[in-house]
Motif scaffolding. Structure first.
Motif, mmCIF file in Angstrom:
data_model
loop_
_atom_site.group_PDB
_atom_site.id
_atom_site.type_symbol
_atom_site.label_atom_id
_atom_site.label_comp_id
_atom_site.label_asym_id
_atom_site.label_seq_id
_atom_site.Cartn_x
_atom_site.Cartn_y
_atom_site.Cartn_z
ATOM 1 N N ARG A 94 0.799 -1.229 0.000
ATOM 2 C CA ARG A 94 0.000 0.000 0.000
ATOM 3 C C ARG A 94 0.829 1.275 0.000
ATOM 4 O O ARG A 94 0.311 2.353 -0.282
ATOM 5 N N ALA A 95 2.129 1.195 0.308
ATOM 6 C CA ALA A 95 2.941 2.395 0.518
ATOM 7 C C ALA A 95 3.573 2.916 -0.774
ATOM 8 O O ALA A 95 4.044 2.140 -1.607
ATOM 9 N N ASP A 96 3.590 4.242 -0.908
ATOM 10 C CA ASP A 96 4.322 4.895 -1.994
ATOM 11 C C ASP A 96 5.781 5.119 -1.601
ATOM 12 O O ASP A 96 6.667 5.145 -2.445
ATOM 13 N N LEU A 97 5.993 5.293 -0.298
ATOM 14 C CA LEU A 97 7.338 5.448 0.255
ATOM 15 C C LEU A 97 7.433 4.567 1.495
ATOM 16 O O LEU A 97 6.622 4.701 2.412
ATOM 17 N N ILE A 98 8.397 3.678 1.517
ATOM 18 C CA ILE A 98 8.665 2.867 2.704
ATOM 19 C C ILE A 98 9.909 3.411 3.382
ATOM 20 O O ILE A 98 10.941 3.586 2.744
ATOM 21 N N VAL A 99 9.785 3.694 4.672
ATOM 22 C CA VAL A 99 10.939 4.100 5.474
ATOM 23 C C VAL A 99 11.292 2.931 6.377
ATOM 24 O O VAL A 99 10.478 2.516 7.209
ATOM 25 N N SER A 100 12.482 2.392 6.202
ATOM 26 C CA SER A 100 12.932 1.274 7.025
ATOM 27 C C SER A 100 13.712 1.832 8.203
ATOM 28 O O SER A 100 14.788 2.419 8.037
ATOM 29 N N ALA A 101 13.163 1.653 9.417
ATOM 30 C CA ALA A 101 13.781 2.180 10.642
ATOM 31 C C ALA A 101 13.863 1.059 11.672
ATOM 32 O O ALA A 101 13.317 1.153 12.763
ATOM 33 N N VAL A 102 14.558 -0.003 11.304
ATOM 34 C CA VAL A 102 14.706 -1.162 12.171
ATOM 35 C C VAL A 102 16.094 -1.156 12.801
ATOM 36 O O VAL A 102 16.866 -0.222 12.612
#
Length: 309
Positions: A71-79
């Motif tokens: 569903r995302a246009d931008l994924i921010v990976s903050a793991v």
């Protein structure tokens, strides 16, 4: 074709709903941007605080990283650092073909390159991000270095969303190398201050040591800096230890033996172990590392060492 949207059309997905993920979600939601989030803790007994936070600010929680990616246009990976590649892999196959993947994680250049291959192979557009200082004071405006072939295209788009990003290089790994080399110093200073101040406290010479440091580095308030370093490591030592292990890997990739980075990771992890045992009290209590006096925490460490003898 790379996706271009106006700020109010973005659907941002955040993978990793910890301190950084929550801050980004709060700021994005405040500006009316649609946000989804996923964290592995949602699958366990720590889910409720995350669910309550998300409900309070209007974040939709996804069932998995792949569910979020659809569903995302931008994924921010903050793991965490060690999850950098696995987070990219979990999203890659489900991403929209024109979506962006912004890797916020503190990982080695080689790890970022592996993550990029996964995302780009899946049809997404990978951009590495290197966060250049502590997030909480700056929040979404934290200085962010971008890297990779698509970095120049993404920078103005996410800055419209409220980020403070600039391009460091069109080559993957450069931004991360800057971050990792900085962390050798910053995380190393944290570990050294805890070790030096606690040892000085054990010998009763902390006042003399602080006076000497002030004379040598008059621009630093060592009492205040010491308290801050103790607080940050007690609260985030586990995450910091993982990051510094990535720092050590970066040093190895350069052909050096990471003696300093390895020692820093061990010290950070050791403090994290003590925190997990409840030595410093529980987060949110009056005991929890919020005193302006680092001596309280040093005394707890020394007491623990003596009791273990």
């Amino acid at each position: 074709m790379v996706m271009t949207l106006t700020s109010n059309q973005w659907h941002v997905g955040i993978v990793g709903y910890g301190e950084v993920g929550k801050i980004l979600a709060e700021d994005l939601c405040r500006d009316g941007i649609k946000v989804s989030a996923y964290d592995i803790k949602l699958d366990g007994d720590q889910a409720r605080p995350l669910q309550e936070h998300a409900a309070g600010i209007g974040v939709t929680l996804a069932l998995s990283s792949a569910d979020l990616a659809t569903r995302a246009d931008l994924i921010v990976s903050a793991v965490t650092a060690r999850e950098t590649v696995s987070a990219a892999q979990a999203c890659a196959g489900a991403m929209k073909k024109s979506a962006w993947f912004l890797d916020f994680n503190s990982a080695s250049p080689a790890a970022k390159q592996r993550a990029a291959k996964l995302v780009n192979w899946g049809g997404g557009h990978y951009v590495e991000g290197a966060v250049m200082t502590s997030v909480p004071p700056y929040r979404i405006k934290v200085p962010l270095l971008l890297g990779g072939p698509a970095a120049a295209e993404l920078a103005p788009l996410i800055n419209e969303l409220g980020f403070n990003a600039k391009v460091a290089s069109d080559k993957l790994g450069v931004s991360s190398a800057v971050k990792m080399c900085r962390s050798i110093m910053i995380k190393g200073m944290e570990a050294m201050v805890i070790e030096a101040f606690t040892t000085a406290r054990a010998y009763g010479v902390e006042d003399q040591v602080l006076a000497s440091l002030k004379a040598t580095f008059p621009g630093i308030d060592w009492e205040k800096q010491g308290a801050y370093f103790f607080q940050r490591v007690i609260e985030h030592g586990r995450r910091r230890a993982e990051e510094v292990r990535e720092v050590a890997e970066t040093v190895r990739e350069a052909g050096l033996t990471p003696w300093s980075a390895q020692g820093t990771a061990e010290r950070q992890a050791w403090i994290a172990d003590l925190a997990d045992q409840g030595l410093f009290g529980q987060k949110g209590s009056e005991e929890f590392a919020r005193s302006a006096d680092w001596r309280t925490e040093a005394d707890r460490i020394l007491k623990q060492i003596k009791s273990a003898e």
